[in-house]
Design a protein around this motif. Structure first.
Motif, PDB file in Angstrom:
ATOM      1  N   ALA A   1      47.999  42.012  41.662  1.00  0.00           N
ATOM      2  CA  ALA A   1      48.759  41.998  40.404  1.00  0.00           C
ATOM      3  C   ALA A   1      48.084  41.072  39.395  1.00  0.00           C
ATOM      4  O   ALA A   1      48.000  41.393  38.204  1.00  0.00           O
ATOM      5  CB  ALA A   1      50.198  41.563  40.665  1.00  0.00           C
ATOM      6  N   VAL A   2      47.585  39.937  39.872  1.00  0.00           N
ATOM      7  CA  VAL A   2      46.841  39.037  38.985  1.00  0.00           C
ATOM      8  C   VAL A   2      45.634  39.763  38.387  1.00  0.00           C
ATOM      9  O   VAL A   2      45.384  39.719  37.177  1.00  0.00           O
ATOM     10  CB  VAL A   2      46.381  37.769  39.745  1.00  0.00           C
ATOM     11  N   VAL A   3      44.880  40.434  39.236  1.00  0.00           N
ATOM     12  CA  VAL A   3      43.657  41.130  38.795  1.00  0.00           C
ATOM     13  C   VAL A   3      43.971  42.140  37.695  1.00  0.00           C
ATOM     14  O   VAL A   3      43.330  42.160  36.639  1.00  0.00           O
ATOM     15  CB  VAL A   3      42.997  41.860  39.991  1.00  0.00           C
ATOM     16  N   PHE A   4      44.967  42.992  37.954  1.00  0.00           N
ATOM     17  CA  PHE A   4      45.237  44.083  37.008  1.00  0.00           C
ATOM     18  C   PHE A   4      45.925  43.569  35.737  1.00  0.00           C
ATOM     19  O   PHE A   4      45.585  43.980  34.630  1.00  0.00           O
ATOM     20  CB  PHE A   4      46.068  45.174  37.688  1.00  0.00           C
TER      21      PHE A   4
ATOM     22  N   ILE B   1      48.371  39.705  49.304  1.00  0.00           N
ATOM     23  CA  ILE B   1      47.346  40.597  48.748  1.00  0.00           C
ATOM     24  C   ILE B   1      47.890  41.324  47.525  1.00  0.00           C
ATOM     25  O   ILE B   1      47.208  41.450  46.501  1.00  0.00           O
ATOM     26  CB  ILE B   1      46.893  41.630  49.797  1.00  0.00           C
ATOM     27  N   GLY B   2      49.119  41.793  47.625  1.00  0.00           N
ATOM     28  CA  GLY B   2      49.734  42.477  46.480  1.00  0.00           C
ATOM     29  C   GLY B   2      49.814  41.565  45.265  1.00  0.00           C
ATOM     30  O   GLY B   2      49.522  41.978  44.135  1.00  0.00           O
ATOM     31  N   GLN B   3      50.182  40.318  45.493  1.00  0.00           N
ATOM     32  CA  GLN B   3      50.255  39.356  44.381  1.00  0.00           C
ATOM     33  C   GLN B   3      48.882  39.154  43.732  1.00  0.00           C
ATOM     34  O   GLN B   3      48.755  39.117  42.502  1.00  0.00           O
ATOM     35  CB  GLN B   3      50.778  38.002  44.875  1.00  0.00           C
TER      36      GLN B   3
ATOM     37  N   VAL C   1      35.139  44.864  46.101  1.00  0.00           N
ATOM     38  CA  VAL C   1      36.136  45.809  46.631  1.00  0.00           C
ATOM     39  C   VAL C   1      35.371  46.948  47.292  1.00  0.00           C
ATOM     40  O   VAL C   1      34.541  47.591  46.646  1.00  0.00           O
ATOM     41  CB  VAL C   1      37.026  46.399  45.509  1.00  0.00           C
ATOM     42  N   GLU C   2      35.647  47.198  48.570  1.00  0.00           N
ATOM     43  CA  GLU C   2      34.962  48.274  49.290  1.00  0.00           C
ATOM     44  C   GLU C   2      35.774  49.557  49.179  1.00  0.00           C
ATOM     45  O   GLU C   2      36.927  49.599  49.612  1.00  0.00           O
ATOM     46  CB  GLU C   2      34.779  47.877  50.754  1.00  0.00           C
TER      47      GLU C   2
ATOM     48  N   VAL D   1      40.648  54.237  50.747  1.00  0.00           N
ATOM     49  CA  VAL D   1      40.822  52.806  50.983  1.00  0.00           C
ATOM     50  C   VAL D   1      40.075  52.054  49.877  1.00  0.00           C
ATOM     51  O   VAL D   1      38.935  52.399  49.545  1.00  0.00           O
ATOM     52  CB  VAL D   1      40.272  52.399  52.366  1.00  0.00           C
ATOM     53  N   ALA D   2      40.734  51.048  49.300  1.00  0.00           N
ATOM     54  CA  ALA D   2      40.064  50.117  48.375  1.00  0.00           C
ATOM     55  C   ALA D   2      40.308  48.734  48.958  1.00  0.00           C
ATOM     56  O   ALA D   2      41.330  48.102  48.704  1.00  0.00           O
ATOM     57  CB  ALA D   2      40.628  50.248  46.963  1.00  0.00           C
ATOM     58  N   HIS D   3      39.382  48.309  49.780  1.00  0.00           N
ATOM     59  CA  HIS D   3      39.551  47.092  50.596  1.00  0.00           C
ATOM     60  C   HIS D   3      39.077  45.858  49.842  1.00  0.00           C
ATOM     61  O   HIS D   3      37.889  45.726  49.556  1.00  0.00           O
ATOM     62  CB  HIS D   3      38.760  47.250  51.898  1.00  0.00           C
ATOM     63  N   PRO D   4      40.005  44.949  49.511  1.00  0.00           N
ATOM     64  CA  PRO D   4      39.600  43.731  48.818  1.00  0.00           C
ATOM     65  C   PRO D   4      39.214  42.645  49.815  1.00  0.00           C
ATOM     66  O   PRO D   4      39.446  42.772  51.017  1.00  0.00           O
ATOM     67  CB  PRO D   4      40.891  43.322  48.111  1.00  0.00           C
ATOM     68  N   VAL D   5      38.609  41.606  49.322  1.00  0.00           N
ATOM     69  CA  VAL D   5      38.481  40.382  50.104  1.00  0.00           C
ATOM     70  C   VAL D   5      39.578  39.455  49.582  1.00  0.00           C
ATOM     71  O   VAL D   5      39.847  39.413  48.379  1.00  0.00           O
ATOM     72  CB  VAL D   5      37.092  39.758  49.934  1.00  0.00           C
ATOM     73  N   ASN D   6      40.201  38.752  50.455  1.00  0.00           N
ATOM     74  CA  ASN D   6      41.333  37.917  50.079  1.00  0.00           C
ATOM     75  C   ASN D   6      40.883  36.570  49.513  1.00  0.00           C
ATOM     76  O   ASN D   6      40.110  35.880  50.167  1.00  0.00           O
ATOM     77  CB  ASN D   6      42.207  37.690  51.317  1.00  0.00           C
ATOM     78  N   PRO D   7      41.355  36.188  48.339  1.00  0.00           N
ATOM     79  CA  PRO D   7      42.152  36.967  47.396  1.00  0.00           C
ATOM     80  C   PRO D   7      41.268  37.681  46.372  1.00  0.00           C
ATOM     81  O   PRO D   7      40.309  37.085  45.871  1.00  0.00           O
ATOM     82  CB  PRO D   7      43.000  35.899  46.699  1.00  0.00           C
ATOM     83  N   PRO D   8      41.605  38.936  46.038  1.00  0.00           N
ATOM     84  CA  PRO D   8      40.775  39.682  45.074  1.00  0.00           C
ATOM     85  C   PRO D   8      40.750  39.038  43.690  1.00  0.00           C
ATOM     86  O   PRO D   8      39.845  39.300  42.904  1.00  0.00           O
ATOM     87  CB  PRO D   8      41.419  41.069  45.042  1.00  0.00           C
ATOM     88  N   SER D   9      41.721  38.183  43.398  1.00  0.00           N
ATOM     89  CA  SER D   9      41.711  37.483  42.114  1.00  0.00           C
ATOM     90  C   SER D   9      40.568  36.474  42.005  1.00  0.00           C
ATOM     91  O   SER D   9      40.208  36.040  40.929  1.00  0.00           O
ATOM     92  CB  SER D   9      43.043  36.759  41.912  1.00  0.00           C
TER      93      SER D   9
END
Lengths: 322, 322
Positions: free
Chosen positions: A22-25, A17-19, A153-154, A140-148
């Motif tokens: 990182a892609v998104v940002f 998820i962190g990776q 984002v909830e 909480v900023a809950h992504p769906v996997n993968p956010p990329s």
């Protein structure tokens, strides 16, 4: 205290998820600093992030891999990771004690204006932010996997999360091309999993009661119900499905749906026999040793769909519909 | 009594659904004969079918408009329409007396081997076929509107519908590139609308209870939950969402979904206040005078999505996923 159009971001925890975060940002142009309790993991994550970006670039979902990668840094310490941060996204394991510990550290180390968000899907912000001095900037900023690949984002704050925190987080998510959704009061499952759960329960129920096979139920969604929902929500869908819009739809079909609802109320656990049955059907279609390959196929389909949606959005001219 | 790989088809009723069915069968190469109680309507339908095919051709969804149109005929009488038919698809208004009357006529006129199917979404086959000599060859084949773009078809027989009728109808639907789903026992709402109803009820509930706005709920689906469902069903989705497959998923998340289900049991009608609220939100996003234009946009998006899915299906090589 301005909302930066492109915030400086910290990613805490460099697993899958962190990776993807990182892609998104980084592809949006944010300076993105990774930290992981295991320094080797963070270094390894940078390699994996670059590989993901190269794959995404083949689908037109990253424009400039070199430029995006240039925004990524790895920090030696948590304090260094967040020292210059406007926005912190935490991605550690789903264990309350871990969240309590990391949020105490992040709240102590992050600059006063920084927002501190958790990717947790299962633990409400209330449970790990109450005693923090900076609890108003936590959520909480809950992504769906993968956010990329899946942009929703909830955003779910505790009662003490400030309105400004929610508004700024929404703006940040929009700036990096995600699709924020604000959960207005804390609730288990947030919005997405509650909707998924309601549909899944009916799906399991229909199979259990012998109305449909597992395979045909999936076909009903993948070649029917799911098509409109990939570009319109359920409210817009029904708004367009009656001549007078959603009020007309509710008057026409509300009584039918109410009758159906009366048979959709059981709350029993999914029985072992039912899970056996669904498992048997799935494994007949997809043997266990093919699960990984099918996940790779799914990710390719998600990338192709994301590219398709982007192309539709960018269209200035569309063929006449007559 | 062979299953013809390309049946000769009759379309009874030439409104929107009948026209879309004609597109489906004629583009697949079936001789397709239209009949309408109003002969002018049937002639007009031919023009509208050709326009639809031209639009679909621009998206690559009809290969040869002239060839497809050459398969379409208009019959002067119901008897002439079905005299050479292997498969009859009825599309008259959703009124029981009309279904009773037309099925009596169709069963009397169609050759013994022909299947007689209704497009009804709301009336079970039991209600209008019981007294027919040929009741074993009658069933419901419920499309999603328009079947020319949304391929799922729900096949629902009465208790007296023969197994062979269901098997042959499935084969016919597959031959014309639709996606048949067999409803194993009659049930209100068949499968698709039961799944839609379960999700809609939770959607209305979340808005009514103040957890999310109408707009954000739609975003949750259109930029999140609906993406995978546009090419995988809900069972396959969760099968791929846990390391060990669907059994693993059920063990991990079953208890959570069971807890959620306990709060998803009310069966009240959607209140006027709730419908007012959702209507107000929708009309703020899309004024009533823009509904028709948005429906045209939706149909363009459905066509583009159908073309995208076809392209994915036809892909022999896909980029590496790494």
């Amino acid at each position: 205290m301005n909302v930066p159009s492109l915030p400086s971001v910290s990613i805490i925890g460099s697993g899958l998820i962190g990776q993807a975060w990182a892609v998104v940002f980084a592809r949006a142009g944010c300076v993105t600093t990774l930290w992981d309790g295991n320094p080797q993991a963070a270094q390894q994550a940078v390699t994996l992030i670059e590989q993901q970006m190269q794959t995404l670039a083949r689908y037109g979902l990253v424009d400039d891999v070199v430029g995006a990668m240039a925004h990524i840094r790895v920090a030696d310490s948590l304090e260094a990771a967040v020292a210059q941060s406007d926005y912190v996204q935490e991605n550690l394991p789903e264990v309350l004690d871990i969240k309590l510990d990391i949020f105490a550290r992040l709240d102590a180390a992050a600059p006063p204006h920084a927002i501190v968000a958790s990717s947790t899907s299962g633990i409400p912000a209330t449970a790990f932010t109450e005693d923090l001095a900076g609890r108003a900037r936590c959520l909480v900023a809950h992504p769906v996997n993968p956010p990329s690949l899946i942009p929703v984002v909830e955003l779910s704050g505790a009662p003490w999360t400030s309105e400004q925190t929610l508004v700024r987080t929404r703006a940040i998510m929009e700036a990096v091309k995600q699709k924020p959704v604000t959960v207005l009061q804390e609730i288990d499952g947030f919005i997405l999993n509650r909707l998924q759960g309601a549909l899944l329960r009916e799906a399991f129920r229909l199979v259990e009661q012998g109305y449909v096979s597992v395979e045909d139920l999936d076909t009903t969604v993948s070649h029917g119900l799911g098509l409109r929902w990939s570009f319109m929500g359920p409210f817009e869908t029904i708004d367009l499905n009656a001549p007078g819009g959603i009020r007309d739809y509710a008057q026409r079909y509300g009584p039918l749906y109410q009758e159906l609802a009366k048979t959709q109320v059981d709350t029993e656990p999914w029985s072992n026999a039912l899970i056996d049955r669904v498992t048997t059907a799935r494994r007949a279609d997809l043997p266990e040793d093919k699960l990984a390959a099918r996940r790779a196929w799914r990710d390719q389909r998600l990338m192709a769909l994301a590219a398709h949606k982007l192309q539709q959005l960018n269209k200035t001219e569309v063929p006449d519909a007559d």
